[in-house]
Design a protein around this motif. Structure first.
Motif, mmCIF file in Angstrom:
data_model
loop_
_atom_site.group_PDB
_atom_site.id
_atom_site.type_symbol
_atom_site.label_atom_id
_atom_site.label_comp_id
_atom_site.label_asym_id
_atom_site.label_seq_id
_atom_site.Cartn_x
_atom_site.Cartn_y
_atom_site.Cartn_z
ATOM 1 N N ASP A 1 -12.458 4.359 3.600
ATOM 2 C CA ASP A 1 -13.018 3.264 4.382
ATOM 3 C C ASP A 1 -14.119 3.820 5.274
ATOM 4 O O ASP A 1 -13.981 4.904 5.839
ATOM 5 C CB ASP A 1 -11.949 2.585 5.233
ATOM 6 C CG ASP A 1 -12.477 1.327 5.898
ATOM 7 O OD1 ASP A 1 -12.508 0.275 5.226
ATOM 8 O OD2 ASP A 1 -12.874 1.386 7.082
ATOM 9 N N THR A 2 -15.204 3.069 5.405
ATOM 10 C CA THR A 2 -16.354 3.537 6.180
ATOM 11 C C THR A 2 -16.641 2.656 7.393
ATOM 12 O O THR A 2 -17.700 2.760 7.996
ATOM 13 C CB THR A 2 -17.608 3.590 5.291
ATOM 14 O OG1 THR A 2 -17.864 2.287 4.751
ATOM 15 C CG2 THR A 2 -17.421 4.580 4.148
ATOM 16 N N SER A 3 -15.702 1.804 7.766
ATOM 17 C CA SER A 3 -15.962 0.847 8.847
ATOM 18 C C SER A 3 -16.117 1.504 10.201
ATOM 19 O O SER A 3 -16.934 1.090 11.021
ATOM 20 C CB SER A 3 -14.828 -0.184 8.910
ATOM 21 O OG SER A 3 -14.697 -0.874 7.695
ATOM 22 N N ALA B 1 -5.157 2.883 12.147
ATOM 23 C CA ALA B 1 -3.748 3.089 12.482
ATOM 24 C C ALA B 1 -2.916 3.260 11.220
ATOM 25 O O ALA B 1 -3.261 2.753 10.146
ATOM 26 C CB ALA B 1 -3.209 1.910 13.293
ATOM 27 N N ALA B 2 -1.803 3.978 11.367
ATOM 28 C CA ALA B 2 -0.755 4.033 10.344
ATOM 29 C C ALA B 2 0.482 3.402 10.975
ATOM 30 O O ALA B 2 1.079 3.981 11.878
ATOM 31 C CB ALA B 2 -0.482 5.468 9.909
ATOM 32 N N ARG B 3 0.848 2.191 10.522
ATOM 33 C CA ARG B 3 1.899 1.397 11.165
ATOM 34 C C ARG B 3 3.171 1.421 10.314
ATOM 35 O O ARG B 3 3.166 1.008 9.154
ATOM 36 C CB ARG B 3 1.426 -0.043 11.360
ATOM 37 C CG ARG B 3 0.183 -0.157 12.258
ATOM 38 C CD ARG B 3 -0.390 -1.571 12.257
ATOM 39 N NE ARG B 3 -0.882 -1.938 10.936
ATOM 40 C CZ ARG B 3 -0.496 -3.026 10.272
ATOM 41 N NH1 ARG B 3 0.384 -3.855 10.807
ATOM 42 N NH2 ARG B 3 -1.007 -3.291 9.082
ATOM 43 N N LEU B 4 4.248 1.927 10.903
ATOM 44 C CA LEU B 4 5.549 1.881 10.238
ATOM 45 C C LEU B 4 6.111 0.468 10.417
ATOM 46 O O LEU B 4 6.323 0.005 11.536
ATOM 47 C CB LEU B 4 6.490 2.920 10.841
ATOM 48 C CG LEU B 4 7.910 2.965 10.269
ATOM 49 C CD1 LEU B 4 7.897 3.242 8.772
ATOM 50 C CD2 LEU B 4 8.744 4.020 11.001
ATOM 51 N N LEU C 1 -7.283 -7.018 13.545
ATOM 52 C CA LEU C 1 -6.638 -6.078 12.625
ATOM 53 C C LEU C 1 -6.818 -6.526 11.183
ATOM 54 O O LEU C 1 -6.642 -7.706 10.862
ATOM 55 C CB LEU C 1 -5.152 -5.968 12.973
ATOM 56 C CG LEU C 1 -4.323 -4.927 12.206
ATOM 57 C CD1 LEU C 1 -3.182 -4.411 13.087
ATOM 58 C CD2 LEU C 1 -3.739 -5.503 10.908
ATOM 59 N N THR C 2 -7.146 -5.555 10.310
ATOM 60 C CA THR C 2 -7.242 -5.790 8.875
ATOM 61 C C THR C 2 -6.423 -4.730 8.155
ATOM 62 O O THR C 2 -6.629 -3.531 8.366
ATOM 63 C CB THR C 2 -8.698 -5.714 8.384
ATOM 64 O OG1 THR C 2 -9.489 -6.681 9.089
ATOM 65 C CG2 THR C 2 -8.785 -5.976 6.893
ATOM 66 N N ASN C 3 -5.494 -5.170 7.312
ATOM 67 C CA ASN C 3 -4.686 -4.215 6.551
ATOM 68 C C ASN C 3 -5.524 -3.598 5.434
ATOM 69 O O ASN C 3 -6.252 -4.296 4.737
ATOM 70 C CB ASN C 3 -3.455 -4.905 5.964
ATOM 71 C CG ASN C 3 -2.472 -3.917 5.373
ATOM 72 O OD1 ASN C 3 -2.152 -2.916 6.005
ATOM 73 N ND2 ASN C 3 -1.991 -4.193 4.179
ATOM 74 N N LEU C 4 -5.412 -2.282 5.273
ATOM 75 C CA LEU C 4 -6.207 -1.571 4.273
ATOM 76 C C LEU C 4 -5.371 -1.060 3.107
ATOM 77 O O LEU C 4 -5.911 -0.775 2.043
ATOM 78 C CB LEU C 4 -6.928 -0.377 4.923
ATOM 79 C CG LEU C 4 -7.938 -0.717 6.010
ATOM 80 C CD1 LEU C 4 -8.466 0.564 6.648
ATOM 81 C CD2 LEU C 4 -9.085 -1.543 5.454
ATOM 82 N N GLY C 5 -4.071 -0.919 3.298
ATOM 83 C CA GLY C 5 -3.246 -0.402 2.220
ATOM 84 C C GLY C 5 -1.798 -0.332 2.639
ATOM 85 O O GLY C 5 -1.481 -0.275 3.829
ATOM 86 N N THR C 6 -0.910 -0.361 1.639
ATOM 87 C CA THR C 6 0.525 -0.318 1.894
ATOM 88 C C THR C 6 1.141 0.780 1.041
ATOM 89 O O THR C 6 0.916 0.840 -0.168
ATOM 90 C CB THR C 6 1.181 -1.668 1.575
ATOM 91 O OG1 THR C 6 0.592 -2.674 2.397
ATOM 92 C CG2 THR C 6 2.679 -1.622 1.842
ATOM 93 N N SER C 7 1.903 1.627 1.666
ATOM 94 C CA SER C 7 2.513 2.748 0.970
ATOM 95 C C SER C 7 3.737 2.287 0.184
ATOM 96 O O SER C 7 4.226 1.166 0.364
ATOM 97 C CB SER C 7 2.954 3.798 1.986
ATOM 98 O OG SER C 7 4.123 3.363 2.679
ATOM 99 N N LEU D 1 -1.701 1.344 6.352
ATOM 100 C CA LEU D 1 -2.947 1.790 6.953
ATOM 101 C C LEU D 1 -3.787 0.566 7.293
ATOM 102 O O LEU D 1 -3.903 -0.360 6.482
ATOM 103 C CB LEU D 1 -3.715 2.701 5.998
ATOM 104 C CG LEU D 1 -3.125 4.100 5.790
ATOM 105 C CD1 LEU D 1 -3.818 4.804 4.626
ATOM 106 C CD2 LEU D 1 -3.261 4.939 7.056
ATOM 107 N N SER D 2 -4.363 0.554 8.483
ATOM 108 C CA SER D 2 -5.131 -0.616 8.912
ATOM 109 C C SER D 2 -6.304 -0.185 9.767
ATOM 110 O O SER D 2 -6.346 0.939 10.280
ATOM 111 C CB SER D 2 -4.244 -1.586 9.694
ATOM 112 O OG SER D 2 -3.772 -0.977 10.882
#
Length: 228
Positions: A177-179, A117-120, A137-143, A129-130
């Motif tokens: 990410d390869t999950s 997901a891309a969560r605003l 849910l695991t957060n993957l990055g923050t813009s 990005l998560s």
């Protein structure tokens, strides 16, 4: 069959599959069932639940679910590939202190609440990005921070292991990410910390454009071969 028209000295190239585009307008009477174009399945914290999302004034409304860590809705129509994008217009994201979140979902599993997901995020605001695997849910990055001018279009794209987020057509972040390697459905994510409803509209999902096959000169356009 196309093979009958390919000369024997040329490579056998298979036709590219047609890309699939799915859209949902939510232009229907107010209802607790999402639609009208697509059929949707709802989840809350990984469990199937129809409590969070609804059609309200021709938009997709998300209501507060006490004790929830987030809700998602899956469009139950397949895209042609696991490499695709999903986007939506976020029209309402109130509650500055309530951590309201909305965003599109890609590679949604056909059986569980597993997706990217891309969560605003309203409080920052930024796009995170998560990944969600079986509801966790695991957060993957923050813009970097973005400037809200609702409605704003948020897009998530997955291509192989490259996951990207976009804000109003501009790429915001790219990670690897390869999950989650499968999943050919898209969806929606929603969360808020109390009763401040969020809304989205104009949902769209589509396959990424495949690379074109090499162009070969037809046999009837070739220069004649002269006898030696």
């Amino acid at each position: 069959q196309y093979e009958r028209f390919v000369p024997p000295d040329l490579p056998r190239e298979s036709p590219l599959p047609h890309g699939t585009t799915l859209t949902e307008s939510f232009n229907t009477a107010d209802s607790t069932t999402l639609g009208p174009t697509l059929t949707w399945t709802e989840f809350t914290d990984g469990a199937t639940s129809g409590d969070a999302f609804a059609v309200l004034t021709n938009e997709c409304d998300h209501t507060y679910v006490s004790g929830s860590n987030g809700s998602s809705a899956r469009a139950d129509s397949d895209l042609a590939s696991a490499d695709h994008y999903v986007q939506e217009d976020i029209t309402s994201l109130p509650g500055l202190s309530e951590n309201a979140q909305r965003g599109p979902v890609c590679r949604f599993s056909a059986s569980t609440a597993t997706f990217y997901a891309a969560r605003l995020i309203r409080t920052t605001p930024d796009i995170q990005l998560s990944k969600t695997v079986s509801g966790t849910l695991t957060n993957l990055g923050t813009s970097p921070a973005v400037t809200l001018s609702l409605p704003d279009t948020v897009k998530v794209e997955i291509n192989g292991s490259t996951l990207k987020s976009f804000f109003n057509g501009t790429e915001i972040e790219s990670i690897t990410d390869t999950s989650i390697t499968g999943g050919v459905r898209g969806g929606i994510f929603g969360y808020q910390g109390s009763d401040f409803n969020t809304r989205t509209d104009n949902w769209e999902a589509a396959d990424l454009v495949a690379a074109a096959n090499p162009t070969y000169q037809p046999w009837y356009h070739r220069a004649p071969v002269l006898a030696q």
